[in-house]
Enzyme design. Sequence first.
Site, mmCIF file in Angstrom:
data_model
loop_
_atom_site.group_PDB
_atom_site.id
_atom_site.type_symbol
_atom_site.label_atom_id
_atom_site.label_comp_id
_atom_site.label_asym_id
_atom_site.label_seq_id
_atom_site.Cartn_x
_atom_site.Cartn_y
_atom_site.Cartn_z
ATOM 1 N N ASP A 210 40.610 37.279 42.829
ATOM 2 C CA ASP A 210 41.929 36.711 43.158
ATOM 3 C C ASP A 210 42.153 36.755 44.671
ATOM 4 O OD1 ASP A 210 42.322 39.417 43.360
ATOM 5 O OD2 ASP A 210 44.142 39.486 42.133
ATOM 6 N N SER A 211 41.134 37.266 45.410
ATOM 7 C CA SER A 211 41.155 37.147 46.875
ATOM 8 C C SER A 211 41.177 35.675 47.288
ATOM 9 C CB SER A 211 39.935 37.838 47.491
ATOM 10 O OG SER A 211 38.745 37.415 46.851
ATOM 11 N N ASP A 249 38.675 37.558 37.980
ATOM 12 C CA ASP A 249 39.821 38.459 38.144
ATOM 13 C C ASP A 249 40.991 38.008 37.281
ATOM 14 O OD1 ASP A 249 39.965 40.768 39.682
ATOM 15 O OD2 ASP A 249 39.841 39.650 41.560
ATOM 16 N N LYS A 279 38.018 41.018 35.192
ATOM 17 C CA LYS A 279 38.256 42.272 35.938
ATOM 18 C C LYS A 279 39.748 42.520 35.986
ATOM 19 C CE LYS A 279 37.612 42.592 40.640
ATOM 20 N NZ LYS A 279 38.963 42.879 41.141
ATOM 21 N N GLU A 281 42.746 45.312 37.640
ATOM 22 C CA GLU A 281 42.982 46.386 38.599
ATOM 23 C C GLU A 281 43.792 47.509 37.959
ATOM 24 O OE1 GLU A 281 44.857 44.845 42.132
ATOM 25 O OE2 GLU A 281 43.227 43.440 42.541
ATOM 26 N N GLU A 346 37.363 50.305 45.731
ATOM 27 C CA GLU A 346 37.689 49.640 47.000
ATOM 28 C C GLU A 346 38.359 50.606 47.960
ATOM 29 O OE1 GLU A 346 39.584 45.839 46.505
ATOM 30 O OE2 GLU A 346 39.964 45.607 48.658
HETATM 31 O O1 KIV Z 1 39.558 39.662 44.582
HETATM 32 C C1 KIV Z 1 38.482 40.067 45.017
HETATM 33 O O2 KIV Z 1 37.764 39.382 45.737
HETATM 34 C C2 KIV Z 1 38.087 41.416 44.669
HETATM 35 C C3 KIV Z 1 36.886 42.005 45.327
HETATM 36 C C4 KIV Z 1 37.070 42.165 46.761
HETATM 37 C C5 KIV Z 1 36.442 43.230 44.664
HETATM 38 O O3 KIV Z 1 38.702 42.008 43.851
#
Ligand code: KIV
Length: 428
Positions: A210-211, A249, A279, A281, A346
């Site tokens: 989600d980056s 994510d 994924k 968090e 992280e």
């Molecule tokens: O959103 C993302 O890119 C991430 C990674 C940096 C682990 O969660």
Amino acid sequence: MSINISCREHFFGKDGKVKYQYILILGSNLGDKKEFLNLAAANLSLNALILKKTEIKKTKAFHIHNQPDFFNQGILIETKLSPEKLLLFIKEIERDLGRKHNVRYGPREIDIDIVWYSGERYKSDKLSVPHTQNRARSWVREFIVELKSEAVDETVKVKYKDMNVKPITKISDFLYKKKNGEKISVLTCYDYSIAKLLSKTSVDTVLVGDSLANVFQGRKNTLPVTLDEMIYHAKAVRRGCPDAFITVDMPFLSFQVSPEETVKNAGRILKETGCDAVKIEGVFYETIEKMVKASIPVMGHLGLTPQSVLKFGGYGLQAKQKEEQYKLIEDALSLQSAGCFSMVLEMIPAALTGEISKKLEIPTIGIGAGPNADGQVLVINDLLGIDEDFSPKFVRKYADLSSVIMTAVENYCADVRKKDFPSEKESF
Ligand code: KIV
């Protein structure tokens, strides 16, 4: 069988010198496959010296999966033929052996690919050596290393033996890598074009992070990204890397509300994108248990969890105090027992990463967490140096694409202004 070997006189010319070495991959998945491979090698030997052969290996078809497995064999040859002439010779052999099927990646009686050439790069309309798929196919890498242990891929200037890793295609491969002490390489990806490039590398696995909120959408944090947006990007990435293991994510508020809603949202991601895992968090024990029960593979994420930036008040190092470190170790163990198959750590101290990685059976994937994690992940834009204004301590820039891109753009603009582009050659 008669073969008109138009290049033969060149090989046995006056000087009789052998000039080039090539690695060829023979493949067949129709008819008497072994016989096709043997005949192909016999015919090649009319015009080349065969230095070494690998065993025949059965492999799954690439890209088009509903076809018989292939029989493949690698051979190292020496010949005076240039790449173009060798290609012509190969086409004649394929024709003479009765190859009728020519669908790209489809079934075929015999296929002979030139995958490596005397430590050089060769590119024309008809031929590209090293073969563009060498780095993506683990068995091709294995063949090349077996035939020529120090062979370098001239496109990326890396030795094949340094890319010769077991691919990740399922969650048990993550555990295998940890058990065997193989570090896991992970990169984020958000679009088709970069995904297509990644599919031609040996990167172990891909994360649609989600980056993308930051690097793709220009948002100040990851909170605004929606489930639909994650699905949109994940679909594009899947199209670019059809064979990669891809984790997606789950965005802010798609998993924090209730386990039931989370299972539905994660199910949507897997169903609609064709990706392999999600994924989430933080510590959502009951939710992860329910997801795993529903056969949804879950990657955990601890330490700095960017969706909690408002609570943290920034993106700094986490778990600096002993108490916080004990808590993080407990959380990691709890995510493992809930059923996560791996876990991102992280922005935590390197020693803590080492301690957690030792305690867990599942692999840890670090970012800003030092060298002791079982794998590493970076945001692809950071590794490529796309944003010249972003250089945090934990990022290593492997390229300076910002200047490459801006130079290309300025040169294009200058050429347009000078009426130098398009030229006659670029016009119809
Ligand atoms: O959103 C993302 O890119 C991430 C990674 C940096 C682990 O969660």
